[in-house]
Design an enzyme around this catalytic site. Sequence first.
Site, PDB file in Angstrom:
ATOM      1  N   GLY A  99      -3.883  11.241  -0.501  1.00 29.57           N
ATOM      2  CA  GLY A  99      -3.062  10.669  -1.450  1.00 29.57           C
ATOM      3  C   GLY A  99      -2.977  10.019  -2.047  1.00 29.57           C
ATOM      4  O   GLY A  99      -1.790   8.866  -2.517  1.00 29.57           O
ATOM      5  N   GLN A 100      -3.995   9.170  -2.182  1.00 32.90           N
ATOM      6  CA  GLN A 100      -3.634   8.013  -2.397  1.00 32.90           C
ATOM      7  C   GLN A 100      -3.802   7.371  -4.344  1.00 32.90           C
ATOM      8  O   GLN A 100      -4.554   8.252  -4.620  1.00 32.90           O
ATOM      9  CB  GLN A 100      -5.161   7.045  -2.108  1.00 32.90           C
ATOM     10  CG  GLN A 100      -5.056   5.315  -2.848  1.00 32.90           C
ATOM     11  CD  GLN A 100      -6.087   4.322  -2.139  1.00 32.90           C
ATOM     12  OE1 GLN A 100      -7.171   4.803  -2.075  1.00 32.90           O
ATOM     13  NE2 GLN A 100      -5.913   3.052  -2.572  1.00 32.90           N
ATOM     14  N   THR A 101      -2.510   6.944  -5.130  1.00 30.64           N
ATOM     15  CA  THR A 101      -2.814   7.369  -6.231  1.00 30.64           C
ATOM     16  C   THR A 101      -2.643   5.984  -7.207  1.00 30.64           C
ATOM     17  O   THR A 101      -3.066   6.132  -8.178  1.00 30.64           O
ATOM     18  CB  THR A 101      -1.224   7.457  -6.436  1.00 30.64           C
ATOM     19  OG1 THR A 101      -0.330   7.063  -6.580  1.00 30.64           O
ATOM     20  CG2 THR A 101      -1.603   9.680  -6.585  1.00 30.64           C
ATOM     21  N   HIS A 106      -2.338  -0.620  -0.266  1.00 32.60           N
ATOM     22  CA  HIS A 106      -0.845  -1.192   0.331  1.00 32.60           C
ATOM     23  C   HIS A 106      -0.142   0.235   1.357  1.00 32.60           C
ATOM     24  O   HIS A 106      -0.319   0.699   1.536  1.00 32.60           O
ATOM     25  CB  HIS A 106      -0.457  -0.517  -0.746  1.00 32.60           C
ATOM     26  CG  HIS A 106      -0.259   0.960  -1.652  1.00 32.60           C
ATOM     27  ND1 HIS A 106      -1.149   1.421  -2.716  1.00 32.60           N
ATOM     28  CD2 HIS A 106       0.783   2.254  -1.763  1.00 32.60           C
ATOM     29  CE1 HIS A 106      -1.338   2.542  -2.243  1.00 32.60           C
ATOM     30  NE2 HIS A 106       0.073   3.159  -2.310  1.00 32.60           N
ATOM     31  N   HIS A 108       3.491   2.035   2.200  1.00 38.00           N
ATOM     32  CA  HIS A 108       4.576   2.255   2.293  1.00 38.00           C
ATOM     33  C   HIS A 108       5.367   2.078   3.930  1.00 38.00           C
ATOM     34  O   HIS A 108       5.318   2.596   4.641  1.00 38.00           O
ATOM     35  CB  HIS A 108       4.349   3.678   2.301  1.00 38.00           C
ATOM     36  CG  HIS A 108       3.938   4.145   1.058  1.00 38.00           C
ATOM     37  ND1 HIS A 108       4.800   4.760  -0.586  1.00 38.00           N
ATOM     38  CD2 HIS A 108       2.971   4.077   0.797  1.00 38.00           C
ATOM     39  CE1 HIS A 108       3.643   4.833  -1.275  1.00 38.00           C
ATOM     40  NE2 HIS A 108       2.592   4.869  -0.627  1.00 38.00           N
TER      41      HIS A 108
END
Length: 150
Positions: A99-101, A106, A108
């Site tokens: 799910g890394q976009t 980083h 969340h």
Amino acid sequence: MTSSPPGEESCAFCGIVQGHGPARVVWRSDDVIAFLPDVPAVAGHTLVVPTRHVRDIWDVDPWLGQKLAYATSRVAEGVAIAAGTRQINLIQSNGLAAGQTVFHLHVHVVPRQPGDRMPEMWPPDADWSPANLDQMAADLRTAFAESKGN
């Protein structure tokens, strides 16, 4: 044809770090910056980002990793106070399948409330036999023994 994810030269988070991109910064140190995402999942959702371009967890050195962990803890405390809850998800994704976009490491920090709009994170129908779990544990112990972290 496949393309690789963008690097530092076109990284949106590097632009924010350098002051070129818009951001609602809530906390900053020399090594880490925290800001609201453009579209928070819930009120208080905050991103914690190294100020140096690091693609993912595989690219971070231990010193910066420690600073990121410390900053994440500080930000989580602030988010908990602001959101009025100590129920928080820390989510860190590596790679497209995870799910890394944005390909800049980083974390969340997502405050949670009962019935909020965040989905369940683990499938309720996961069913692992003791033999599967024993093999998984053995495979992981072998991998840890072979890893560079020894």
